[in-house]
Write a protein that holds these residues in place. Sequence first.
Motif, PDB file in Angstrom:
ATOM      1  N   LEU A   1      83.931   3.573 -15.670  1.00  0.00           N
ATOM      2  CA  LEU A   1      84.595   2.396 -15.117  1.00  0.00           C
ATOM      3  C   LEU A   1      85.170   2.678 -13.725  1.00  0.00           C
ATOM      4  O   LEU A   1      84.990   1.885 -12.792  1.00  0.00           O
ATOM      5  N   LEU A   2      85.831   3.819 -13.569  1.00  0.00           N
ATOM      6  CA  LEU A   2      86.425   4.157 -12.263  1.00  0.00           C
ATOM      7  C   LEU A   2      85.350   4.298 -11.197  1.00  0.00           C
ATOM      8  O   LEU A   2      85.510   3.837 -10.063  1.00  0.00           O
ATOM      9  N   ALA A   3      84.226   4.924 -11.553  1.00  0.00           N
ATOM     10  CA  ALA A   3      83.130   5.087 -10.589  1.00  0.00           C
ATOM     11  C   ALA A   3      82.609   3.716 -10.172  1.00  0.00           C
ATOM     12  O   ALA A   3      82.324   3.461  -9.001  1.00  0.00           O
ATOM     13  N   TRP A   4      82.522   2.818 -11.141  1.00  0.00           N
ATOM     14  CA  TRP A   4      81.985   1.476 -10.873  1.00  0.00           C
ATOM     15  C   TRP A   4      82.948   0.660 -10.010  1.00  0.00           C
ATOM     16  O   TRP A   4      82.552  -0.004  -9.062  1.00  0.00           O
ATOM     17  N   ILE A   5      84.261   0.722 -10.341  1.00  0.00           N
ATOM     18  CA  ILE A   5      85.274   0.014  -9.540  1.00  0.00           C
ATOM     19  C   ILE A   5      85.213   0.507  -8.092  1.00  0.00           C
ATOM     20  O   ILE A   5      85.396  -0.259  -7.147  1.00  0.00           O
ATOM     21  N   GLY A   6      84.901   1.807  -7.937  1.00  0.00           N
ATOM     22  CA  GLY A   6      84.819   2.402  -6.604  1.00  0.00           C
ATOM     23  C   GLY A   6      83.828   1.695  -5.695  1.00  0.00           C
ATOM     24  O   GLY A   6      84.014   1.650  -4.480  1.00  0.00           O
ATOM     25  N   HIS A   7      82.783   1.100  -6.258  1.00  0.00           N
ATOM     26  CA  HIS A   7      81.805   0.374  -5.436  1.00  0.00           C
ATOM     27  C   HIS A   7      82.454  -0.841  -4.755  1.00  0.00           C
ATOM     28  O   HIS A   7      81.996  -1.302  -3.732  1.00  0.00           O
ATOM     29  N   TYR A   8      83.509  -1.357  -5.381  1.00  0.00           N
ATOM     30  CA  TYR A   8      84.100  -2.603  -4.884  1.00  0.00           C
ATOM     31  C   TYR A   8      85.372  -2.388  -4.068  1.00  0.00           C
ATOM     32  O   TYR A   8      85.766  -3.258  -3.325  1.00  0.00           O
ATOM     33  N   VAL A   9      86.033  -1.223  -4.227  1.00  0.00           N
ATOM     34  CA  VAL A   9      87.284  -1.056  -3.484  1.00  0.00           C
ATOM     35  C   VAL A   9      87.376   0.202  -2.619  1.00  0.00           C
ATOM     36  O   VAL A   9      88.194   0.232  -1.710  1.00  0.00           O
ATOM     37  N   ASP A  10      86.581   1.205  -2.842  1.00  0.00           N
ATOM     38  CA  ASP A  10      86.775   2.446  -2.081  1.00  0.00           C
ATOM     39  C   ASP A  10      86.624   2.259  -0.579  1.00  0.00           C
ATOM     40  O   ASP A  10      87.266   2.945   0.206  1.00  0.00           O
ATOM     41  N   ALA A  11      85.776   1.304  -0.190  1.00  0.00           N
ATOM     42  CA  ALA A  11      85.561   1.054   1.227  1.00  0.00           C
ATOM     43  C   ALA A  11      86.858   0.652   1.916  1.00  0.00           C
ATOM     44  O   ALA A  11      86.989   0.756   3.125  1.00  0.00           O
ATOM     45  N   ARG A  12      87.829   0.214   1.101  1.00  0.00           N
ATOM     46  CA  ARG A  12      89.075  -0.259   1.682  1.00  0.00           C
ATOM     47  C   ARG A  12      90.055   0.879   1.971  1.00  0.00           C
ATOM     48  O   ARG A  12      91.081   0.672   2.588  1.00  0.00           O
ATOM     49  N   ALA A  13      89.744   2.071   1.484  1.00  0.00           N
ATOM     50  CA  ALA A  13      90.663   3.194   1.683  1.00  0.00           C
ATOM     51  C   ALA A  13      90.647   3.648   3.140  1.00  0.00           C
ATOM     52  O   ALA A  13      89.612   3.655   3.778  1.00  0.00           O
ATOM     53  N   THR A  14      91.802   3.985   3.662  1.00  0.00           N
ATOM     54  CA  THR A  14      91.865   4.574   5.000  1.00  0.00           C
ATOM     55  C   THR A  14      92.643   5.870   4.865  1.00  0.00           C
ATOM     56  O   THR A  14      93.228   6.142   3.809  1.00  0.00           O
ATOM     57  N   LYS A  15      92.658   6.670   5.916  1.00  0.00           N
ATOM     58  CA  LYS A  15      93.393   7.933   5.846  1.00  0.00           C
ATOM     59  C   LYS A  15      94.880   7.668   5.621  1.00  0.00           C
ATOM     60  O   LYS A  15      95.556   8.417   4.938  1.00  0.00           O
ATOM     61  N   ALA A  16      95.372   6.588   6.213  1.00  0.00           N
ATOM     62  CA  ALA A  16      96.810   6.308   6.143  1.00  0.00           C
ATOM     63  C   ALA A  16      97.212   5.720   4.794  1.00  0.00           C
ATOM     64  O   ALA A  16      98.355   5.832   4.387  1.00  0.00           O
ATOM     65  N   ARG A  17      96.260   5.119   4.102  1.00  0.00           N
ATOM     66  CA  ARG A  17      96.638   4.362   2.918  1.00  0.00           C
ATOM     67  C   ARG A  17      95.539   4.439   1.862  1.00  0.00           C
ATOM     68  O   ARG A  17      94.408   4.068   2.126  1.00  0.00           O
TER      69      ARG A  17
ATOM     70  N   GLU B   1     104.699  -6.915  -4.252  1.00  0.00           N
ATOM     71  CA  GLU B   1     103.753  -5.854  -4.623  1.00  0.00           C
ATOM     72  C   GLU B   1     102.324  -6.384  -4.630  1.00  0.00           C
ATOM     73  O   GLU B   1     102.040  -7.399  -5.275  1.00  0.00           O
ATOM     74  N   ARG B   2     101.434  -5.683  -3.905  1.00  0.00           N
ATOM     75  CA  ARG B   2     100.023  -6.087  -3.789  1.00  0.00           C
ATOM     76  C   ARG B   2      99.110  -4.926  -4.182  1.00  0.00           C
ATOM     77  O   ARG B   2      99.409  -3.776  -3.885  1.00  0.00           O
ATOM     78  N   PHE B   3      97.967  -5.266  -4.782  1.00  0.00           N
ATOM     79  CA  PHE B   3      97.031  -4.246  -5.251  1.00  0.00           C
ATOM     80  C   PHE B   3      95.609  -4.584  -4.802  1.00  0.00           C
ATOM     81  O   PHE B   3      95.257  -5.754  -4.671  1.00  0.00           O
ATOM     82  N   ASP B   4      94.808  -3.542  -4.612  1.00  0.00           N
ATOM     83  CA  ASP B   4      93.396  -3.752  -4.268  1.00  0.00           C
ATOM     84  C   ASP B   4      92.565  -3.980  -5.534  1.00  0.00           C
ATOM     85  O   ASP B   4      91.508  -4.598  -5.471  1.00  0.00           O
ATOM     86  N   ALA B   5      93.055  -3.466  -6.653  1.00  0.00           N
ATOM     87  CA  ALA B   5      92.381  -3.713  -7.937  1.00  0.00           C
ATOM     88  C   ALA B   5      93.438  -3.880  -9.022  1.00  0.00           C
ATOM     89  O   ALA B   5      94.351  -3.058  -9.137  1.00  0.00           O
ATOM     90  N   ILE B   6      93.319  -4.964  -9.783  1.00  0.00           N
ATOM     91  CA  ILE B   6      94.174  -5.164 -10.964  1.00  0.00           C
ATOM     92  C   ILE B   6      93.259  -5.072 -12.175  1.00  0.00           C
ATOM     93  O   ILE B   6      92.303  -5.845 -12.300  1.00  0.00           O
ATOM     94  N   VAL B   7      93.531  -4.099 -13.039  1.00  0.00           N
ATOM     95  CA  VAL B   7      92.612  -3.777 -14.129  1.00  0.00           C
ATOM     96  C   VAL B   7      93.244  -4.126 -15.482  1.00  0.00           C
ATOM     97  O   VAL B   7      94.414  -3.813 -15.721  1.00  0.00           O
ATOM     98  N   PHE B   8      92.448  -4.764 -16.345  1.00  0.00           N
ATOM     99  CA  PHE B   8      92.854  -5.050 -17.726  1.00  0.00           C
ATOM    100  C   PHE B   8      91.907  -4.277 -18.642  1.00  0.00           C
ATOM    101  O   PHE B   8      90.758  -4.690 -18.837  1.00  0.00           O
ATOM    102  N   ASN B   9      92.367  -3.166 -19.162  1.00  0.00           N
ATOM    103  CA  ASN B   9      91.545  -2.374 -20.075  1.00  0.00           C
ATOM    104  C   ASN B   9      91.891  -2.734 -21.512  1.00  0.00           C
ATOM    105  O   ASN B   9      92.925  -2.315 -22.028  1.00  0.00           O
ATOM    106  N   ASP B  10      91.063  -3.523 -22.165  1.00  0.00           N
ATOM    107  CA  ASP B  10      91.346  -3.950 -23.538  1.00  0.00           C
ATOM    108  C   ASP B  10      92.711  -4.615 -23.635  1.00  0.00           C
ATOM    109  O   ASP B  10      93.474  -4.341 -24.562  1.00  0.00           O
ATOM    110  N   VAL B  11      93.013  -5.464 -22.677  1.00  0.00           N
ATOM    111  CA  VAL B  11      94.337  -6.077 -22.606  1.00  0.00           C
ATOM    112  C   VAL B  11      94.270  -7.605 -22.490  1.00  0.00           C
ATOM    113  O   VAL B  11      94.997  -8.313 -23.175  1.00  0.00           O
ATOM    114  N   LEU B  12      93.343  -8.115 -21.655  1.00  0.00           N
ATOM    115  CA  LEU B  12      93.324  -9.564 -21.402  1.00  0.00           C
ATOM    116  C   LEU B  12      93.124 -10.362 -22.694  1.00  0.00           C
ATOM    117  O   LEU B  12      93.666 -11.456 -22.843  1.00  0.00           O
ATOM    118  N   GLU B  13      92.379  -9.784 -23.642  1.00  0.00           N
ATOM    119  CA  GLU B  13      92.127 -10.497 -24.897  1.00  0.00           C
ATOM    120  C   GLU B  13      93.351 -10.532 -25.809  1.00  0.00           C
ATOM    121  O   GLU B  13      93.320 -11.147 -26.865  1.00  0.00           O
TER     122      GLU B  13
END
Length: 292
Positions: free
Chosen positions: A66-82, A139-151
């Motif tokens: 799951l983490l590897a897959w999420i990385g396709h959608y958010v890792d590009a947003r990482a910068t050295k500062a943040r 508070e802001r996030f680049d990914a909000i994850v529900f692991n077996d929670v939304l249901e």
Amino acid sequence: MPLTELPCDCCGASMQTGLRPWHFVCPGCGLERSTLEPRINDLDTIDEIDRERALAPIRDRNFGVLLAWIGHYVDARATKARRPRLLDVGCAHGWFVEKAQATYDALGLEPDEAIATRALARNLPVRGGYFPQALRDDERFDAIVFNDVLEHIPDVVRVLQGCSAHLADGGIVVVNAPDCRGLFYRLSKLLCRLGRTASFDRMWQLGMPSPHLYYFDTRSLAQAAGAAGFDLIAERTLSSIVTKGLYARIRYAGNVSRVRAALIAGAITMGVPLIRLFPSDISVWVLKKRGG
Ligand SMILES: [Zn+2]
């Protein structure tokens, strides 16, 4: 099947009565829901140590995927500062947050006070409380994850709307949840129709502190996402079968005898190659704010 006064939480259609007095199905979008009552902080029915051991192998493998897959959608947003920020809603013992920390500035929210306290004692970035009340307005996030929670949370559209306010520009919501198209869920429905209700009840976690309120599929989840101002942009499945630790997983709720658990574990292990040909019981969906 008769229609009820209960409107579908995803599309608003009148739900039909289902297989149990507390089970309902939407003729419009296919959502399945229950009217079971959550009793978090009220009940402690499961031996936590057995539960941790039982779920460790499947959790480890699926969280890595799951983490590897999420990385396709958010890792590009990482910068050295943040580093990208990730929120894990209903993080339980903080296992996902712990794994996510390698890449993300991660935070977990956990409503069960005893569990949150234990995760904090392990120095994990976990905060006690419910989503979104436990978050500060800014508070802001680049990914909000529900692991077996939304249901497990009532009013899915309202929960997704709550995500909107806490997503950074271009941020995503990730929903990892049981899928009503899955083989085991469908088998449990078949057994239920034949009068054997135990496995169906267990699929909904009847009698547990936080039973399932929903079973989604892509259609009903896309409907809820749309109603909350999101588009469903990606989906995939995760394996619900990891043979390592299978016996303990079958035993952990404490109501299956050793012999029976061993027989079931054996049968499933032999059947794994066949089972993999059928739809998985776990899906993951990625949602993005419309126009975001
Ligand atoms: Zn519906």
